[in-house]
Enzyme design. Structure first.
Site, PDB file in Angstrom:
ATOM      1  N   GLU A  35       6.975 -22.026   7.800  1.00 14.65           N
ATOM      2  CA  GLU A  35       7.589 -21.213   8.763  1.00 14.65           C
ATOM      3  C   GLU A  35       8.595 -21.794   9.664  1.00 14.65           C
ATOM      4  OE1 GLU A  35       4.755 -21.502  12.542  1.00 14.65           O
ATOM      5  OE2 GLU A  35       3.749 -20.601  11.046  1.00 14.65           O
TER       6      GLU A  35
ATOM      7  N   GLU B 162       0.714  -1.207  -0.132  1.00 15.51           N
ATOM      8  CA  GLU B 162       0.059   0.017   0.034  1.00 15.51           C
ATOM      9  C   GLU B 162       0.882   1.410  -0.140  1.00 15.51           C
ATOM     10  OE1 GLU B 162      -2.525  -0.464   3.339  1.00 15.51           O
ATOM     11  OE2 GLU B 162      -3.953  -1.682   2.178  1.00 15.51           O
TER      12      GLU B 162
END
Length: 273
Positions: A112, A81
């Site tokens: 992960e 953004e």
């Protein structure tokens, strides 16, 4: 000090399946109200990290977000953004998620848990000591993130983190840790809820404050935003109208000519209409 994973502790509520819709919504909302207060307590930590980020970006470096699962997705969201909002390069704030881009939509099993992939992912971007790397992990125990930050520390790269547990392994690894202690989730262990909300708030604060410090906001307006849709073009026209007191049509013509709110305003003030 003993490390207690509050994000995994039992919910303050039980028999959720017996609650009405109204009860569930009210109780979730009650829990959510505690999140901004937890973030407020972390403001001094956030300030210290932002100071480092601003310094590095002013010196030509980049900001990296690194996370897995929900945390990784939030980092990518915040990074993605920045270009449309502040007109900066896509290479200035970079979000990386364990398992690669496919993991943005679908969980990649055991990604992960890798202690090698985080640093390898950063090396693809030629990360160096001019940059700053922020690990994001609600639990504060994600191996992918911790190992990457350890490698950064060894290579003189400044590190920060955003986590929701006190005294976690990640907090102890990061040079500038942020800990927003939100407590147990409404659904036990579902850290996409309060922990995720806290992380989102903090990431918003980090990049917004950084971009203001870098000069990408004038007054309270996003003068460097990308004019990528009609809504943003209309917003740009209004900004110009307010700043230099011209008609809608004049502002529209200036924006069409200069392709930038900032440039349109500055050229008008300089007499270059």
């Amino acid at each position: 000090m003993t490390f207690i994973k509050t994000t995994e502790q039992d919910s303050n509520y039980n028999h959720l399946e017996k609650m009405s819709i109204a009860e569930s919504l009210k109780n979730i909302n009650t829990e959510d109200k505690s999140v901004p207060l937890a973030v407020e307590k972390a403001l001094p930590q956030i300030e210290k990290l932002v100071e480092q980020i601003v310094y590095k970006l002013q010196s030509g470096g980049r900001l990296f977000y690194l996370g897995a699962g929900t945390s990784g997705r939030l980092g990518i969201l915040d990074a993605s953004e920045c270009p449309p909002t502040f007109g900066v390069s896509h290479d200035l704030v970079i979000g990386i998620i364990a398992g690669g881009d496919i993991a943005i939509r679908k969980a990649v099993e055991f990604a992960e848990d890798s202690t090698n992939l985080g640093w390898e992912d950063l090396q693809e971007y030629k990360v160096n000591e001019n940059d700053i790397v922020v690990g994001i992990a609600a639990s504060g125990t994600t191996p992918y993130v911790i190992a990457a930050l350890e490698a950064c520390n060894r290579n003189n790269i400044i590190t920060g983190c955003v986590t929701c547990n006190k005294n976690s392994p990640l907090s102890k690894t990061a040079q500038f840790p942020i800990e927003a202690i939100v407590g147990p989730e409404f659904v036990t262990g579902s850290s996409r809820m309060k922990a995720g909300t806290a992380q989102k708030l903090i990431l918003n604060m980090i990049t917004t404050t950084t971009m203001i410090q870098l000069g990408h906001v004038k007054g309270n307006k996003m003068v460097d935003m990308q004019l990528s849709n009609n809504k943003l073009v209309e917003r740009g026209i209004k900004m110009i109208m307010q700043e230099i007191n011209v008609s809608n049509k004049e502002a529209e013509n200036l924006l069409k000519k200069h392709k930038s709110v900032r440039v349109a305003i500055q050229n008008f003030k300089d007499g270059n209409k």
